[in-house]
Write a protein that holds these residues in place. Sequence first.
Motif, mmCIF file in Angstrom:
data_model
loop_
_atom_site.group_PDB
_atom_site.id
_atom_site.type_symbol
_atom_site.label_atom_id
_atom_site.label_comp_id
_atom_site.label_asym_id
_atom_site.label_seq_id
_atom_site.Cartn_x
_atom_site.Cartn_y
_atom_site.Cartn_z
ATOM 1 N N VAL A 3 63.812 54.698 65.922
ATOM 2 C CA VAL A 3 64.161 53.447 66.599
ATOM 3 C C VAL A 3 65.126 53.806 67.712
ATOM 4 O O VAL A 3 66.159 54.465 67.469
ATOM 5 C CB VAL A 3 64.792 52.433 65.623
ATOM 6 C CG1 VAL A 3 65.164 51.161 66.379
ATOM 7 C CG2 VAL A 3 63.840 52.128 64.486
ATOM 8 N N TYR A 4 64.803 53.416 68.934
ATOM 9 C CA TYR A 4 65.634 53.703 70.101
ATOM 10 C C TYR A 4 66.462 52.448 70.398
ATOM 11 O O TYR A 4 65.908 51.421 70.836
ATOM 12 C CB TYR A 4 64.761 54.060 71.307
ATOM 13 C CG TYR A 4 63.839 55.238 71.077
ATOM 14 C CD1 TYR A 4 64.166 56.501 71.554
ATOM 15 C CD2 TYR A 4 62.647 55.092 70.360
ATOM 16 C CE1 TYR A 4 63.325 57.585 71.341
ATOM 17 C CE2 TYR A 4 61.812 56.166 70.146
ATOM 18 C CZ TYR A 4 62.149 57.409 70.639
ATOM 19 O OH TYR A 4 61.307 58.476 70.419
ATOM 20 N N ALA B 211 65.569 60.472 70.015
ATOM 21 C CA ALA B 211 65.943 59.084 70.268
ATOM 22 C C ALA B 211 67.298 58.981 70.951
ATOM 23 O O ALA B 211 68.017 57.992 70.806
ATOM 24 C CB ALA B 211 65.922 58.256 68.983
ATOM 25 N N ARG B 212 67.688 60.043 71.707
ATOM 26 C CA ARG B 212 68.974 60.044 72.397
ATOM 27 C C ARG B 212 68.768 59.539 73.818
ATOM 28 O O ARG B 212 67.841 59.961 74.511
ATOM 29 C CB ARG B 212 69.547 61.456 72.412
ATOM 30 C CG ARG B 212 70.915 61.592 73.072
ATOM 31 C CD ARG B 212 71.454 63.000 72.874
ATOM 32 N NE ARG B 212 70.604 64.002 73.497
ATOM 33 C CZ ARG B 212 70.803 64.452 74.756
ATOM 34 N NH1 ARG B 212 71.804 63.985 75.479
ATOM 35 N NH2 ARG B 212 70.008 65.377 75.253
ATOM 36 N N CYS B 213 69.652 58.643 74.259
ATOM 37 C CA CYS B 213 69.607 58.125 75.620
ATOM 38 C C CYS B 213 70.315 59.145 76.521
ATOM 39 O O CYS B 213 71.539 59.333 76.434
ATOM 40 C CB CYS B 213 70.284 56.768 75.710
ATOM 41 S SG CYS B 213 70.275 56.070 77.378
ATOM 42 N N VAL B 214 69.547 59.792 77.389
ATOM 43 C CA VAL B 214 70.114 60.850 78.220
ATOM 44 C C VAL B 214 70.642 60.319 79.545
ATOM 45 O O VAL B 214 71.483 60.968 80.183
ATOM 46 C CB VAL B 214 69.067 61.953 78.471
ATOM 47 C CG1 VAL B 214 68.693 62.618 77.158
ATOM 48 C CG2 VAL B 214 67.833 61.393 79.152
ATOM 49 N N THR C 273 64.902 46.691 70.977
ATOM 50 C CA THR C 273 64.712 48.035 70.417
ATOM 51 C C THR C 273 63.373 48.596 70.865
ATOM 52 O O THR C 273 62.453 47.854 71.239
ATOM 53 C CB THR C 273 64.751 48.000 68.884
ATOM 54 O OG1 THR C 273 63.665 47.195 68.404
ATOM 55 C CG2 THR C 273 66.062 47.435 68.397
ATOM 56 N N ILE C 274 63.285 49.926 70.789
ATOM 57 C CA ILE C 274 62.043 50.653 71.027
ATOM 58 C C ILE C 274 61.744 51.419 69.751
ATOM 59 O O ILE C 274 62.630 52.081 69.191
ATOM 60 C CB ILE C 274 62.178 51.610 72.226
ATOM 61 C CG1 ILE C 274 62.597 50.844 73.486
ATOM 62 C CG2 ILE C 274 60.886 52.361 72.471
ATOM 63 C CD1 ILE C 274 63.025 51.742 74.620
ATOM 64 N N ARG C 275 60.500 51.352 69.285
ATOM 65 C CA ARG C 275 60.152 51.968 68.006
ATOM 66 C C ARG C 275 59.000 52.941 68.216
ATOM 67 O O ARG C 275 58.051 52.656 68.957
ATOM 68 C CB ARG C 275 59.781 50.901 66.970
ATOM 69 C CG ARG C 275 60.944 49.966 66.686
ATOM 70 C CD ARG C 275 60.576 48.824 65.756
ATOM 71 N NE ARG C 275 61.694 47.891 65.659
ATOM 72 C CZ ARG C 275 62.640 47.938 64.723
ATOM 73 N NH1 ARG C 275 62.607 48.892 63.813
ATOM 74 N NH2 ARG C 275 63.605 47.039 64.707
ATOM 75 N N LEU C 276 59.122 54.058 67.544
ATOM 76 C CA LEU C 276 58.102 55.102 67.584
ATOM 77 C C LEU C 276 57.406 55.145 66.237
ATOM 78 O O LEU C 276 58.043 55.293 65.198
ATOM 79 C CB LEU C 276 58.740 56.466 67.899
ATOM 80 C CG LEU C 276 57.823 57.688 67.736
ATOM 81 C CD1 LEU C 276 56.650 57.618 68.699
ATOM 82 C CD2 LEU C 276 58.622 58.973 67.932
#
Length: 735
Positions: free
Chosen positions: A397-398, A434-437, A730-733
Amino acid sequence: LAGSDRCSAPHAWRGSCHQPSVSLQPSLLCTSPLSHSTGSDSDSEESVFSGLEDSGSDSSEDDDEGDEEGKDGALSDEGHSGMEKTIEEQVQDGSPGPRTAVASARTGDEYAEDSSDEEDIRNTVGNVPLEWYADFPHVGYDLDGRRIYKPLRTRDELDQFLDKMDDPDYWRTVQDPMTGQDLRLTDEQVALVRRLQSGQFGDMGFNPYEPAVDFFSGDVMIHPVTNRPADKRSFIPSLVEKEKVSRMVHAIKMGWIQPRRPRDPTPSFYDLWAQEDPNAVLGRHKMHVPAPKLALPGHAESYNPPPEYLLSEEEHLAWEQQEPGERKLSFLPRKFPSLRAVPAYGRFIQERFERCLDLYLCPRQRKMRVNVDPEDLIPKLPRPRDLQPFPTCQALVYRGHSDLVRCLSVSPGGQWLVSGSDDGSLRFWEVATARCVRTVPVGGVVKSVAWNPSPAVCLVAAAVEDSVLVLNPALGDRLVADSTDQLLSAFVPPEEPPLQPARWLEASEEERQVGLRLRVCHGKPVTQVTWHGRGDYLAVVLATQGHTQVLIHQLSRRRSQSPFRRSHGQVQRVAFHPARPFLLVASQRSVRLYHLLRQELTKKLMPNCKWVSSLAVHPAGDNVICGSYDSKLVWFDLDLSTKPYRMLRHHKKALRAVAFHPRYPLFASGSDDGSVIVCHGMVYNDLLQNPLLVPVKVLKGHALTRDLGVLDVVFHPTQPWVFSSGADGTIRLFT
């Protein structure tokens, strides 16, 4: 010619006895042959009126005739000299011609004793059709070559009307076409005309139904009617008949002709009531169903029923409150001391009438029930575990956006993910962790984002309000990021900037620090941005009316163009064909396929949806899927038809996004019900085999926010993974 009948005269059929002046005297025009007489007077009269006075063959018979011819010669000379006087002058003077005067002095009615049976040919112009002289004032010529003029017709319609009113015999007056005179029909002639008009015979004494007289009498005659000798063929056997008989004999020997069987004298009987049996052969028709029989009366119908069948007060009230169709009994059971005390049934006539209606008005049909196993009706689909791999569970989950996430895009290598949100920012994520770079604030709602599909270029296009931002995130290979900046900086603007529907602006130094390189301003809100497969062209959709809803930008030359001249409705989505120069444009009710090189419409797909919301093209390019706001997913086979090949109704709410996997036979759809449905969509190389569509998994995880669920769906370029962005931020993979 003296004393001879008119029919024996050699010139009787074409004799012309009239001078031109005679045409002014109707009574003298209709002259008839002379009566039989003797002496020189009759001969002279004949010579005067017959017109034969110049013939030399008849003038040498006797002296009297010669004298008369001399006189007539003088008259003839006078006639020739009198021709100098015109007809109009004679009419005005009223002076009769010389021969007319002689004729009127000698005889009053010279045709009173006419005994000839020929037709009345007083107009002796010969047997010539009068139509030949319709346009001329004359009707022929006499023997001297002089014209015989028609009688003057100076009567107009008013004179004819006065004659019709004054003359009681006007209705029986006709005109003779040969002489031009009015003739009065006699009673016999009128009766003849009426008989002919009514279809009867002209002769009153003719009997059309006389008994037929046979040519041969019924008595035996001694002598034959004909005494011709008989033919030879009458007593020699016929060869043709012999051949026919031989053929029949051969057919009988071979058994081709069977003798007639003797009829059975015993009478045949059949069952008159067999049609009442539905299984009988003599039924009225095969689908006949006999009328249902009335149910036999039970204990409740008895005049003295048992006490348990009698209703109590509460049951009686409940029975009255029920509808007639809901009652178990259509009557109230009652108890009587004896059968003599039972009154007449009140609903007897009504029930008999309803029974009659049931018998002849109620349609009865036998339904052919087929014993089918319900399992056979379900299509034989492969088991989902045989169709692996496909995403089955949520892996990551992002989190980081503070508002709903509208759009997603994955880098060509599959290592990075970019997302756009309503919080006015672009976020770049590392897929594996799932790290925001990186976070890039853009100052507005991001409606669409697209990563350049070319692996040699590191660019991201984002639609923010009325602009398209082109960013270099500088993620991944440094060489690729540096070569991208060199490619953009190598552009040399032309001396005369062309007129374009969009403005290309270079980013400032502050904007370049966060990765922004170009800004394309349109003046209208941008709703979608998508890249061509080679990475040089960019298509955008504007929220406006008219033909400028779709624009195509070329990044290398920084040029913009509007490919359409007119609009076909509000454009929702556009997509480039992966292999051919086609552009797919989805409006509310249709999807149009345009050929960009030929600049023409190739196909028009009809999804049969109320409002198309999303569009995706198969990597092979022959199949298209569309999502709609009325919860339908439509699959098109471009080689098959412009109508949907399959319509899937798996979602319960509006579809927001659809996507194909670049490598695996998978496609997914996201809906406002918060679920992502992954389906197996196998497209075969054999054109005779239809695509196999099987739903394999329903993925859930997003929470509904403001009645919105999943807003975008995108597949990983190399792995069977699917990303989904939702209204919950959220963003889900799913892997």
